[in-house]
Design a protein around this motif. Structure first.
Motif, PDB file in Angstrom:
ATOM      1  N   THR A  11     -25.932 -34.787 116.289  1.00 22.40           N
ATOM      2  CA  THR A  11     -26.759 -35.668 115.465  1.00 22.40           C
ATOM      3  C   THR A  11     -26.682 -35.283 113.999  1.00 22.40           C
ATOM      4  N   ASP A  12     -26.738 -33.965 113.718  1.00 21.46           N
ATOM      5  CA  ASP A  12     -26.649 -33.501 112.343  1.00 21.46           C
ATOM      6  C   ASP A  12     -25.308 -33.869 111.725  1.00 21.46           C
ATOM      7  N   LYS A  13     -24.262 -33.775 112.530  1.00 28.35           N
ATOM      8  CA  LYS A  13     -22.929 -34.100 112.018  1.00 28.35           C
ATOM      9  C   LYS A  13     -22.827 -35.576 111.690  1.00 28.35           C
ATOM     10  N   LYS A  14     -23.431 -36.410 112.545  1.00 29.98           N
ATOM     11  CA  LYS A  14     -23.418 -37.841 112.279  1.00 29.98           C
ATOM     12  C   LYS A  14     -24.194 -38.162 111.013  1.00 29.98           C
ATOM     13  N   ASP A  15     -25.318 -37.470 110.809  1.00 30.58           N
ATOM     14  CA  ASP A  15     -26.125 -37.695 109.613  1.00 30.58           C
ATOM     15  C   ASP A  15     -25.361 -37.294 108.357  1.00 30.58           C
TER      16      ASP A  15
ATOM     17  N   ALA B  32     -24.494 -25.343  97.136  1.00 28.64           N
ATOM     18  CA  ALA B  32     -23.287 -25.164  97.948  1.00 28.64           C
ATOM     19  C   ALA B  32     -23.069 -26.399  98.814  1.00 28.64           C
ATOM     20  N   ASP B  33     -21.833 -26.843  98.895  1.00 28.27           N
ATOM     21  CA  ASP B  33     -21.532 -28.065  99.638  1.00 28.27           C
ATOM     22  C   ASP B  33     -21.757 -27.925 101.137  1.00 28.27           C
ATOM     23  N   ASP B  34     -21.675 -26.687 101.649  1.00 28.26           N
ATOM     24  CA  ASP B  34     -21.782 -26.484 103.085  1.00 28.26           C
ATOM     25  C   ASP B  34     -23.153 -25.948 103.484  1.00 28.26           C
ATOM     26  N   PHE B  35     -24.186 -26.281 102.707  1.00 23.84           N
ATOM     27  CA  PHE B  35     -25.505 -25.686 102.958  1.00 23.84           C
ATOM     28  C   PHE B  35     -26.044 -26.043 104.338  1.00 23.84           C
ATOM     29  N   SER B  36     -25.766 -27.253 104.823  1.00 28.61           N
ATOM     30  CA  SER B  36     -26.308 -27.666 106.122  1.00 28.61           C
ATOM     31  C   SER B  36     -25.424 -27.261 107.294  1.00 28.61           C
ATOM     32  N   GLU B  37     -24.294 -26.591 107.002  1.00 23.72           N
ATOM     33  CA  GLU B  37     -23.400 -26.139 108.058  1.00 23.72           C
ATOM     34  C   GLU B  37     -23.740 -24.722 108.512  1.00 23.72           C
ATOM     35  N   LYS B  38     -24.611 -24.047 107.767  1.00 20.64           N
ATOM     36  CA  LYS B  38     -24.968 -22.678 108.111  1.00 20.64           C
ATOM     37  C   LYS B  38     -25.932 -22.644 109.295  1.00 20.64           C
ATOM     38  N   LYS B  39     -25.916 -21.525 109.996  1.00 19.60           N
ATOM     39  CA  LYS B  39     -26.775 -21.362 111.161  1.00 19.60           C
ATOM     40  C   LYS B  39     -28.242 -21.307 110.731  1.00 19.60           C
ATOM     41  N   PRO B  40     -29.103 -22.139 111.314  1.00 19.83           N
ATOM     42  CA  PRO B  40     -30.518 -22.118 110.942  1.00 19.83           C
ATOM     43  C   PRO B  40     -31.230 -20.860 111.452  1.00 19.83           C
TER      44      PRO B  40
ATOM     45  N   VAL C 149     -32.791 -22.148 118.794  1.00 19.82           N
ATOM     46  CA  VAL C 149     -31.573 -22.497 119.530  1.00 19.82           C
ATOM     47  C   VAL C 149     -31.233 -23.946 119.210  1.00 19.82           C
ATOM     48  N   VAL C 150     -30.044 -24.144 118.676  1.00 22.10           N
ATOM     49  CA  VAL C 150     -29.597 -25.492 118.317  1.00 22.10           C
ATOM     50  C   VAL C 150     -28.738 -26.027 119.449  1.00 22.10           C
ATOM     51  N   THR C 151     -29.160 -27.125 120.036  1.00 21.25           N
ATOM     52  CA  THR C 151     -28.413 -27.710 121.151  1.00 21.25           C
ATOM     53  C   THR C 151     -27.191 -28.455 120.635  1.00 21.25           C
ATOM     54  N   ALA C 152     -26.280 -28.723 121.573  1.00 20.54           N
ATOM     55  CA  ALA C 152     -25.066 -29.475 121.215  1.00 20.54           C
ATOM     56  C   ALA C 152     -25.425 -30.863 120.718  1.00 20.54           C
ATOM     57  N   GLU C 153     -26.466 -31.458 121.313  1.00 23.41           N
ATOM     58  CA  GLU C 153     -26.884 -32.806 120.909  1.00 23.41           C
ATOM     59  C   GLU C 153     -27.406 -32.799 119.479  1.00 23.41           C
TER      60      GLU C 153
END
Length: 281
Positions: free
Chosen positions: A193-197, A32-40, A185-189
């Motif tokens: 960072t994940d989005k930039k990657d 799935a293209d959005d695999f890293s967009e899902k909540k961990p 808990v995933v912080t905004a930072e």
């Protein structure tokens, strides 16, 4: 079930899913293209190995994976997570999705090797090439283990431990886990960072250098030629000055002449008187 029949069944199901008649069951694919967009649901790190079991009997092949899914890119083996659990792994900034479709590794999990990736995913992460003849990865110098980070985004519905992996020998893979791990808990930072990657924008070209120009000097103003109207008052003024100078010189000259004449007359009269005085004597 032969490998040919398994592949045919999988292809048929995939085709039907594409046209929308039916969909594959959860965890049947990890592309799935959005695999890293899902909540961990779980994050961690471990050492990963690789394998490829396609029921061909080559290179220690043990048959089809435990889930019944055909061997494919993205299928991984876990010693304790429930089958059909989904997530992705990260290695040196590269991300690849996976789903748990098999059990293992066995004894290596006792040494901390808690994930067995498929050979194609391992090759993609390390920059190697999958060798379909030897079912191994070429171009990595014989490397068979890598340190990876894992992120679980969906737990499988069956038995297995829904937490950090444990060795196969513990038997956790066979027990139902009703208390999954508390999602991190995933912080905004971290999201930033994940989005930039994910985006990984190309480095913009450096702006062209422009030679600095010397400051421009204001051009000297050309002398303004006097117009006919401007010349008229100047001519009148010059004429008036000349007239005044001439008149002054004339009056001065007349006075000088008069003075000289007076002096000459006086001297003439004085000379006459002196002569008479000599004559008397």
């Amino acid at each position: 079930m032969s490998s040919r029949l398994g592949m045919r069944s999988f292809t048929m199901l995939a085709s039907v899913a594409v046209i929308g008649a039916v969909t594959l069951s959860a965890g049947a694919t990890a592309h799935a293209d959005d695999f890293s967009e899902k909540k961990p649901l779980l994050k961690g790190s471990t050492t990963a190995s690789y394998y490829w079991d396609d029921a061909s009997g080559r290179n220690g092949d043990t048959g089809l994976p435990a889930s019944g899914k055909p061997m494919q890119k993205g299928l991984a083996a876990s010693p304790s997570w429930p089958l059909l659990t989904e997530g992705y792994v990260v290695y040196k900034g590269k991300k690849e999705p996976f789903f748990v479709g098999d059990r293992g590794p066995g004894v290596p999990s006792n040494r901390g090797i808690m994930l067995d990736l498929d050979a194609k995913t391992f090759a993609s992460l390390t920059g190697g090439k999958f060798n379909s003849s030897s079912l191994s990865v070429d171009g990595v110098g014989g490397q068979g283990h890598i340190k990876i980070e894992y992120v679980i985004t969906k737990w499988g519905p069956g038995v297995g431990k829904k937490n950090h992996p444990v060795a196969f020998s513990t038997g956790a893979w066979s027990r139902k886990d009703a208390r999954p791990a508390t999602p991190p808990v995933v912080t905004a930072e971290e999201k930033k960072t994940d989005k930039k990657d994910e985006e990984r924008p190309e480095t913009p070209p450096a702006p062209a250098q422009v030679a600095e120009k010397a400051p421009e000097q204001a051009p000297e103003k050309a002398p303004v030629k006097a117009s006919a109207q401007d010349k008229a008052p100047q001519a009148e003024l010059a004429a008036a000055v000349t007239t005044r100078d001439t008149e002054s010189n004339g009056v001065g000259g007349l006075a000088l002449i008069s003075a000289l004449a007076f002096l000459s007359g006086g001297m003439f009269l004085a000379r006459g008187r002196i002569r008479k005085a000599f004559d008397r004597s």
